[in-house]
Design a protein around this motif. Structure first.
Motif, PDB file in Angstrom:
ATOM      1  N   ASP A 122       0.789  -1.241   0.000  1.00 22.35           N
ATOM      2  CA  ASP A 122       0.000   0.000   0.000  1.00 22.35           C
ATOM      3  C   ASP A 122       0.818   1.286   0.000  1.00 22.35           C
ATOM      4  N   LEU A 123       2.149   1.196  -0.042  1.00 22.00           N
ATOM      5  CA  LEU A 123       2.987   2.389  -0.142  1.00 22.00           C
ATOM      6  C   LEU A 123       3.340   2.646  -1.603  1.00 22.00           C
ATOM      7  N   PRO A 124       3.159   3.867  -2.084  1.00 15.16           N
ATOM      8  CA  PRO A 124       3.588   4.151  -3.460  1.00 15.16           C
ATOM      9  C   PRO A 124       5.109   4.174  -3.524  1.00 15.16           C
ATOM     10  N   ARG A 125       5.701   3.177  -4.181  1.00 15.10           N
ATOM     11  CA  ARG A 125       7.163   3.088  -4.274  1.00 15.10           C
ATOM     12  C   ARG A 125       7.692   4.031  -5.345  1.00 15.10           C
ATOM     13  N   TRP A 126       7.055   4.008  -6.546  1.00 12.38           N
ATOM     14  CA  TRP A 126       7.468   4.928  -7.591  1.00 12.38           C
ATOM     15  C   TRP A 126       6.311   5.172  -8.539  1.00 12.38           C
ATOM     16  N   VAL A 127       6.407   6.286  -9.252  1.00 16.61           N
ATOM     17  CA  VAL A 127       5.505   6.607 -10.357  1.00 16.61           C
ATOM     18  C   VAL A 127       6.387   6.848 -11.572  1.00 16.61           C
ATOM     19  N   PHE A 138      11.069   8.025  -7.712  1.00 15.68           N
ATOM     20  CA  PHE A 138      11.063   7.071  -6.613  1.00 15.68           C
ATOM     21  C   PHE A 138      10.602   7.804  -5.348  1.00 15.68           C
ATOM     22  N   LEU A 139       9.433   7.437  -4.863  1.00 12.05           N
ATOM     23  CA  LEU A 139       8.806   8.133  -3.741  1.00 12.05           C
ATOM     24  C   LEU A 139       9.162   7.524  -2.397  1.00 12.05           C
ATOM     25  N   THR A 140       9.209   6.196  -2.353  1.00 11.11           N
ATOM     26  CA  THR A 140       9.522   5.469  -1.126  1.00 11.11           C
ATOM     27  C   THR A 140      10.670   4.532  -1.451  1.00 11.11           C
ATOM     28  N   PRO A 141      11.867   4.844  -1.014  1.00  8.70           N
ATOM     29  CA  PRO A 141      13.005   3.997  -1.381  1.00  8.70           C
ATOM     30  C   PRO A 141      12.923   2.629  -0.703  1.00  8.70           C
ATOM     31  N   SER A 142      13.510   1.643  -1.354  1.00 11.92           N
ATOM     32  CA  SER A 142      13.616   0.316  -0.756  1.00 11.92           C
ATOM     33  C   SER A 142      14.691   0.337   0.321  1.00 11.92           C
ATOM     34  N   PRO A 157      18.286   1.668  -1.625  1.00 14.13           N
ATOM     35  CA  PRO A 157      17.838   2.618  -2.646  1.00 14.13           C
ATOM     36  C   PRO A 157      18.710   2.670  -3.896  1.00 14.13           C
ATOM     37  N   ASP A 158      20.003   2.353  -3.767  1.00 16.97           N
ATOM     38  CA  ASP A 158      20.873   2.364  -4.947  1.00 16.97           C
ATOM     39  C   ASP A 158      20.514   1.249  -5.927  1.00 16.97           C
ATOM     40  N   ASP A 159      19.747   0.263  -5.462  1.00 16.36           N
ATOM     41  CA  ASP A 159      19.337  -0.842  -6.324  1.00 16.36           C
ATOM     42  C   ASP A 159      17.982  -0.602  -6.999  1.00 16.36           C
ATOM     43  N   ASP A 160      17.264   0.460  -6.609  1.00 12.83           N
ATOM     44  CA  ASP A 160      15.916   0.677  -7.131  1.00 12.83           C
ATOM     45  C   ASP A 160      15.900   0.849  -8.653  1.00 12.83           C
ATOM     46  N   LEU A 161      16.744   1.727  -9.187  1.00 14.72           N
ATOM     47  CA  LEU A 161      16.760   1.931 -10.641  1.00 14.72           C
ATOM     48  C   LEU A 161      17.250   0.682 -11.381  1.00 14.72           C
ATOM     49  N   PRO A 162      18.361   0.057 -10.987  1.00 14.87           N
ATOM     50  CA  PRO A 162      18.764  -1.175 -11.682  1.00 14.87           C
ATOM     51  C   PRO A 162      17.679  -2.257 -11.613  1.00 14.87           C
ATOM     52  N   HIS A 163      16.968  -2.347 -10.497  1.00 11.90           N
ATOM     53  CA  HIS A 163      15.871  -3.316 -10.380  1.00 11.90           C
ATOM     54  C   HIS A 163      14.771  -3.007 -11.391  1.00 11.90           C
ATOM     55  N   LEU A 164      14.387  -1.744 -11.499  1.00  9.79           N
ATOM     56  CA  LEU A 164      13.329  -1.346 -12.433  1.00  9.79           C
ATOM     57  C   LEU A 164      13.761  -1.589 -13.877  1.00  9.79           C
TER      58      LEU A 164
END
Length: 176
Positions: free
Chosen positions: A115-120, A144-148, A151-158
């Motif tokens: 229920d948390l917006p992670r990214w748009v 990225f609104l709510t980092p994992s 956070p440095d892995d968020d873009l490579p994951h996407l």
């Protein structure tokens, strides 16, 4: 009238409230070759049963709805479980902004985890004919609104998830 930079919000004691994370913006582009014509590739986005073969959230699917029209969109939810960890509730919601048959799709989407917006994101998919098929160019602009936890892995994951999804698209276009 020129406006200067916005002043940070301050509490009564003069300290900046750093409880709210800043939004990180990233953009990436994936070029992908498909052996099919632009019309066929476009159809894999537009035709809901074909799209369902390649567009899936990880985990056990809970719901799915797709309306491939301007101002229509797509919603999907699932529950993702990994041994030794609590299940995650995943949700995806998009809205189509621009559709040009056989050549371009522009849409926005929100990805939620528990229920948390992670990214748009704003996504532009361009389809260009080539002698031996189609060049698909996927450009995504993410906030990225709510980092994992990493956070440095968020873009490579996407970016990696997008490549996997496009591999699924290629597989869905193969004869069954």
């Amino acid at each position: 009238m020129l406006l200067g930079p916005a002043a940070p919000d301050s509490s009564a004691d003069g300290h900046v409230d750093d409880a709210v994370q800043g939004v990180r913006h990233d953009t990436f582009t994936v070029d992908f070759h498909l052996a099919d014509s632009p019309g066929t590739v476009f159809g894999a986005f537009a035709d809901t049963p074909v799209r369902r073969r390649w567009f899936k959230l990880p985990g056990r699917q809970v719901s799915y709805d797709h309306d491939f029209t301007v101002n229509g969109g797509e919603t999907a939810s699932s529950v993702f479980t990994v041994a030794g960890a609590a299940p995650e509730r995943l949700a995806y919601s998009s809205r189509y902004l621009d559709i040009v048959s056989g050549s371009r799709i522009v849409y926005t989407y929100t990805a939620r985890v528990d229920d948390l917006p992670r990214w748009v994101s704003l996504v532009t998919v361009e389809l260009r004919p080539e002698a031996d098929g189609t060049r698909l160019r996927w450009t995504e602009q993410a906030a990225f609104l709510t980092p994992s936890a990493s956070p440095d892995d968020d873009l490579p994951h996407l970016r990696g998830a997008t490549r996997l999804r496009l591999n699924g698209l290629a597989a869905a276009l193969r004869p069954t």
